[in-house]
Design a protein around this motif. Structure first.
Motif, PDB file in Angstrom:
ATOM      1  N   UNK A   1       0.846  -1.192   0.000  1.00  0.00           N
ATOM      2  CA  UNK A   1       0.000   0.000   0.000  1.00  0.00           C
ATOM      3  C   UNK A   1       0.887   1.249   0.000  1.00  0.00           C
ATOM      4  N   UNK A   2       1.447   1.547  -1.182  1.00  0.00           N
ATOM      5  CA  UNK A   2       2.208   2.777  -1.395  1.00  0.00           C
ATOM      6  C   UNK A   2       2.040   3.203  -2.837  1.00  0.00           C
ATOM      7  N   UNK A   3       2.672   4.293  -3.201  1.00  0.00           N
ATOM      8  CA  UNK A   3       2.435   4.901  -4.510  1.00  0.00           C
ATOM      9  C   UNK A   3       2.637   3.951  -5.686  1.00  0.00           C
ATOM     10  N   UNK A   4       3.593   3.051  -5.607  1.00  0.00           N
ATOM     11  CA  UNK A   4       3.899   2.175  -6.736  1.00  0.00           C
ATOM     12  C   UNK A   4       3.346   0.767  -6.579  1.00  0.00           C
ATOM     13  N   UNK A   5       2.532   0.544  -5.559  1.00  0.00           N
ATOM     14  CA  UNK A   5       1.877  -0.744  -5.380  1.00  0.00           C
ATOM     15  C   UNK A   5       0.679  -0.865  -6.305  1.00  0.00           C
TER      16      UNK A   5
END
Length: 133
Positions: free
Chosen positions: A54-58
């Motif tokens: 759960x982060x920008x590039x996930x």
């Protein structure tokens, strides 16, 4: 001190994963032994975890960032000690040790909250406070 943004960490995840998969071929230890398979398995796991974080590039955003960072540190530790743990240090150990330590460092110095989540939380708090007045 956590100074790496989660977005930057995401880029590092995908690059490190790819590097670990190709390193045995580039560095000449792609011989079908544990020395080859450990970094390749860790690299594939890093990419898989990145896709699920759960982060920008996930992509799927299932794994919380603190859990992801713990997994990075654990994977880095396994990679760093693997030449001695699995008995191939007499043939190759520098790539495993260096890349493992870099992975540990990335896990310990990355912020635990994605920038977008922090901005959203800050905006929501301000909105709630504004409504009270």
């Amino acid at each position: 001190m956590r100074f790496i943004s989660t977005r930057t960490h995401g880029m590092i995840d995908y690059l490190m994963g790819a590097l670990l998969i190709v390193a045995p071929y580039i560095l000449g230890f792609a011989d079908g032994t544990t020395a080859q398979w450990i970094p390749q398995i860790v690299g594939a796991a890093l990419i898989g975890a990145a896709l699920l974080t759960n982060y920008e590039l996930g992509v799927v955003k299932m794994i919380p960032m603190p859990v992801h960072l713990f997994l990075d540190v654990a994977a880095g530790a396994l990679l760093a000690v693997s030449p001695w743990l699995f008995g191939f240090a007499d043939r190759v150990f520098w790539p495993h040790l260096i890349l493992g330590l870099l992975e540990i460092g990335a896990g310990l110095t990355t912020r635990t909250t994605p920038e977008t989540a922090a901005a959203t939380a800050a905006g929501h708090t301000a909105t709630v406070a504004d409504r009270r007045h």
